[in-house]
Write a protein that holds these residues in place. Sequence first.
Motif, PDB file in Angstrom:
ATOM      1  N   ASP A   1       0.911  -1.439  -0.072  1.00  0.00           N
ATOM      2  CA  ASP A   1      -0.172  -0.161  -0.325  1.00  0.00           C
ATOM      3  C   ASP A   1       0.555   1.057   0.152  1.00  0.00           C
ATOM      4  O   ASP A   1       0.539   2.778  -0.022  1.00  0.00           O
TER       5      ASP A   1
ATOM      6  N   PRO B   1     -10.436   4.266   0.026  1.00  0.00           N
ATOM      7  CA  PRO B   1      -9.731   3.622  -0.561  1.00  0.00           C
ATOM      8  C   PRO B   1      -8.758   5.262  -1.020  1.00  0.00           C
ATOM      9  O   PRO B   1      -7.845   6.191  -0.648  1.00  0.00           O
ATOM     10  N   ARG B   2      -7.471   4.310  -1.694  1.00  0.00           N
ATOM     11  CA  ARG B   2      -7.201   5.385  -2.355  1.00  0.00           C
ATOM     12  C   ARG B   2      -7.018   6.011  -3.900  1.00  0.00           C
ATOM     13  O   ARG B   2      -6.442   7.410  -4.003  1.00  0.00           O
ATOM     14  N   ARG B   3      -8.140   6.161  -4.062  1.00  0.00           N
ATOM     15  CA  ARG B   3      -8.600   6.123  -5.594  1.00  0.00           C
ATOM     16  C   ARG B   3     -10.414   6.204  -5.608  1.00  0.00           C
ATOM     17  O   ARG B   3     -10.416   5.519  -4.926  1.00  0.00           O
ATOM     18  N   PRO B   4     -10.550   7.933  -6.005  1.00  0.00           N
ATOM     19  CA  PRO B   4     -10.013   9.064  -6.021  1.00  0.00           C
ATOM     20  C   PRO B   4      -9.191   9.284  -5.779  1.00  0.00           C
ATOM     21  O   PRO B   4      -8.866   9.273  -4.590  1.00  0.00           O
ATOM     22  N   MET B   5      -8.102  10.129  -6.145  1.00  0.00           N
ATOM     23  CA  MET B   5      -7.093  10.788  -5.344  1.00  0.00           C
ATOM     24  C   MET B   5      -7.232  11.424  -4.403  1.00  0.00           C
ATOM     25  O   MET B   5      -8.319  12.104  -4.466  1.00  0.00           O
ATOM     26  N   TRP B   6      -7.605  11.938  -3.295  1.00  0.00           N
ATOM     27  CA  TRP B   6      -7.275  13.001  -1.815  1.00  0.00           C
ATOM     28  C   TRP B   6      -6.112  12.718  -1.128  1.00  0.00           C
ATOM     29  O   TRP B   6      -4.759  12.202  -0.796  1.00  0.00           O
TER      30      TRP B   6
END
Length: 309
Positions: free
Chosen positions: A147, A217-222
């Motif tokens: 991760d 989650p990693r997506r969408p980017m934040w």
Amino acid sequence: MSVAVIAHCDWSIDRKKRWMCVAVRQGTKWILSAPEPVGETKDLIPRLRSRAETDAALLMGFDFPIGLPAAYGKALGLANFRSALRAFGAGRFERWFDVAEHRNDIAIDRPFYPMRPGGTQRRHLFDALGAGSGRELLRRCERATADRGDACMLFWTLGGNQVGKAAIAGWREIIIPNASELALWPFDGSLAELTKPGATVVAETYPGDVYGQLGIPRRPMWSKRQQSGRRFAGAHLLRWLADRPHIGGAALEAAITDGFGIDKTGEDRFDAVVGLLGMIDVVERRRTEGVPDDDDVATWEGWILGQRP
């Protein structure tokens, strides 16, 4: 585990950016407080202890490194991390906490570098400490996972992701002055062994690893540095609370929904909360402590609470 209070401190060398979130056991429930400044560190432990309703343990989490790379530790000629803590700051190690200003100042007993940018290279650190690469100066828990990439080396003190100066502050303000009364996880044992009545247990945390544990989650980017990003992640924090009705998080809900404010310390309040939720899951055995069966980890390196091997 017998734990009365859990506190997670998002740490910084800047005292204004030190925030904590606290959970207090009330019967079968945990009551969570809103994020608050860490404040004066000299009385932090008694202040947190005063919130307990029983004499069960106080568990404190800090997101600065607690441990040393095994290769470096073995080169010291000392027995283990505990013995190193007793030695640092005196005698041969009198300048151990002084960040080297020049490459020629780096030594086994003065490993932090550099004091400021300008003509500095990580290779200077590798050469002075006898390391072939940066990997030799990383603890096992700092190495890349599925991760995330490698964390920053403890001894490198330059850049936005450096942790060395925060570790220096944390060791000098929290761990060393209270060493005789603290149980250091995992060096002194498992949480089950250490969380006894009257005990104060300190563990290393890493909110960046907890994001995934909480289902963010990693997506969408934040980005945690933006209020909009914290609002996006906050939906997952609210879901975490909703799934655990025995945890009273009413004091947090407004801050979570708001994205922890628009100011620059919003990211610190956010990480203080995230780290606490991760600690609660470990205490409640929803997640394992994560410590691998490894002599170097037990003797020198330590581990990040809840991080899988």
